[in-house]
Motif scaffolding. Sequence first.
Motif, PDB file in Angstrom:
ATOM      1  N   LEU A  32       0.840  -1.194   0.000  1.00  9.72           N
ATOM      2  CA  LEU A  32       0.000   0.000   0.000  1.00  9.72           C
ATOM      3  C   LEU A  32       0.874   1.241   0.000  1.00  9.72           C
ATOM      4  O   LEU A  32       1.754   1.391   0.843  1.00  9.72           O
ATOM      5  N   LYS A  33       0.637   2.108  -0.961  1.00  6.77           N
ATOM      6  CA  LYS A  33       1.401   3.355  -1.051  1.00  6.77           C
ATOM      7  C   LYS A  33       0.530   4.559  -0.739  1.00  6.77           C
ATOM      8  O   LYS A  33       0.961   5.479  -0.069  1.00  6.77           O
ATOM      9  N   THR A  34      -0.678   4.565  -1.276  1.00  6.01           N
ATOM     10  CA  THR A  34      -1.611   5.648  -1.002  1.00  6.01           C
ATOM     11  C   THR A  34      -3.011   5.070  -0.805  1.00  6.01           C
ATOM     12  O   THR A  34      -3.306   3.963  -1.268  1.00  6.01           O
ATOM     13  N   ALA A  35      -3.839   5.855  -0.127  1.00  8.18           N
ATOM     14  CA  ALA A  35      -5.229   5.451   0.098  1.00  8.18           C
ATOM     15  C   ALA A  35      -6.092   6.701   0.130  1.00  8.18           C
ATOM     16  O   ALA A  35      -5.673   7.732   0.657  1.00  8.18           O
ATOM     17  N   ALA A  79      -9.268   5.980  10.376  1.00 10.85           N
ATOM     18  CA  ALA A  79      -8.661   7.248   9.949  1.00 10.85           C
ATOM     19  C   ALA A  79      -7.222   7.370  10.444  1.00 10.85           C
ATOM     20  O   ALA A  79      -6.333   7.768   9.681  1.00 10.85           O
ATOM     21  N   ARG A  80      -6.987   7.019  11.690  1.00 16.70           N
ATOM     22  CA  ARG A  80      -5.617   7.079  12.222  1.00 16.70           C
ATOM     23  C   ARG A  80      -4.702   6.119  11.482  1.00 16.70           C
ATOM     24  O   ARG A  80      -3.529   6.425  11.224  1.00 16.70           O
ATOM     25  N   THR A  81      -5.219   4.953  11.124  1.00 13.73           N
ATOM     26  CA  THR A  81      -4.411   3.952  10.438  1.00 13.73           C
ATOM     27  C   THR A  81      -4.081   4.377   9.021  1.00 13.73           C
ATOM     28  O   THR A  81      -2.935   4.280   8.581  1.00 13.73           O
ATOM     29  N   LEU A  82      -5.072   4.858   8.285  1.00 10.07           N
ATOM     30  CA  LEU A  82      -4.871   5.163   6.872  1.00 10.07           C
ATOM     31  C   LEU A  82      -4.423   6.592   6.594  1.00 10.07           C
ATOM     32  O   LEU A  82      -4.012   6.899   5.479  1.00 10.07           O
ATOM     33  N   SER A  83      -4.460   7.472   7.595  1.00 11.04           N
ATOM     34  CA  SER A  83      -4.076   8.866   7.357  1.00 11.04           C
ATOM     35  C   SER A  83      -2.637   8.997   6.856  1.00 11.04           C
ATOM     36  O   SER A  83      -2.329   9.910   6.084  1.00 11.04           O
ATOM     37  N   LYS A  84      -1.767   8.111   7.257  1.00 10.07           N
ATOM     38  CA  LYS A  84      -0.370   8.152   6.805  1.00 10.07           C
ATOM     39  C   LYS A  84      -0.247   7.880   5.301  1.00 10.07           C
ATOM     40  O   LYS A  84       0.768   8.194   4.698  1.00 10.07           O
ATOM     41  N   PHE A  85      -1.283   7.301   4.711  1.00 12.27           N
ATOM     42  CA  PHE A  85      -1.255   6.961   3.290  1.00 12.27           C
ATOM     43  C   PHE A  85      -2.063   7.937   2.442  1.00 12.27           C
ATOM     44  O   PHE A  85      -2.125   7.804   1.238  1.00 12.27           O
ATOM     45  N   ASP A  86      -2.689   8.920   3.083  1.00  8.68           N
ATOM     46  CA  ASP A  86      -3.575   9.851   2.401  1.00  8.68           C
ATOM     47  C   ASP A  86      -2.806  11.099   1.989  1.00  8.68           C
ATOM     48  O   ASP A  86      -2.105  11.690   2.807  1.00  8.68           O
ATOM     49  N   ASP A  87      -2.963  11.509   0.723  1.00  5.36           N
ATOM     50  CA  ASP A  87      -2.202  12.643   0.209  1.00  5.36           C
ATOM     51  C   ASP A  87      -2.773  13.998   0.607  1.00  5.36           C
ATOM     52  O   ASP A  87      -2.024  14.929   0.869  1.00  5.36           O
ATOM     53  N   ASP A  88      -4.105  14.130   0.631  1.00  6.41           N
ATOM     54  CA  ASP A  88      -4.685  15.451   0.861  1.00  6.41           C
ATOM     55  C   ASP A  88      -5.161  15.694   2.293  1.00  6.41           C
ATOM     56  O   ASP A  88      -5.536  16.801   2.651  1.00  6.41           O
TER      57      ASP A  88
END
Length: 104
Positions: A32-35, A79-88
Amino acid sequence: VGQSLTAVGTNINADQYETIEDVQAALRDAGLKTAALIVGIDFTNSNVQNGQYTYEGRGLHDVNDDWKNPYQQVIETIARTLSKFDDDGLIPAYGFGDSETKSE
């Protein structure tokens, strides 16, 4: 991952991680690079009915300053888990099944 079901009722999704960072590392290792997270919240009456059996008789959306309801807990954790992968840094949220949207 790769775990086999050995008996009826065996939890094949046993916790393997102790922290959110552990989960993030596993997601990175899995490629996983982005989400782009989008949240949908179900406001139908089923949340009241299901809460009677699973949430001490309260609706799953009950709000209280002293604790977080199941929806708040799950949304915060994801949200806490995936926020590191979110660009905006934005997480759009949509609700459905309330008195205005009905079942739309």
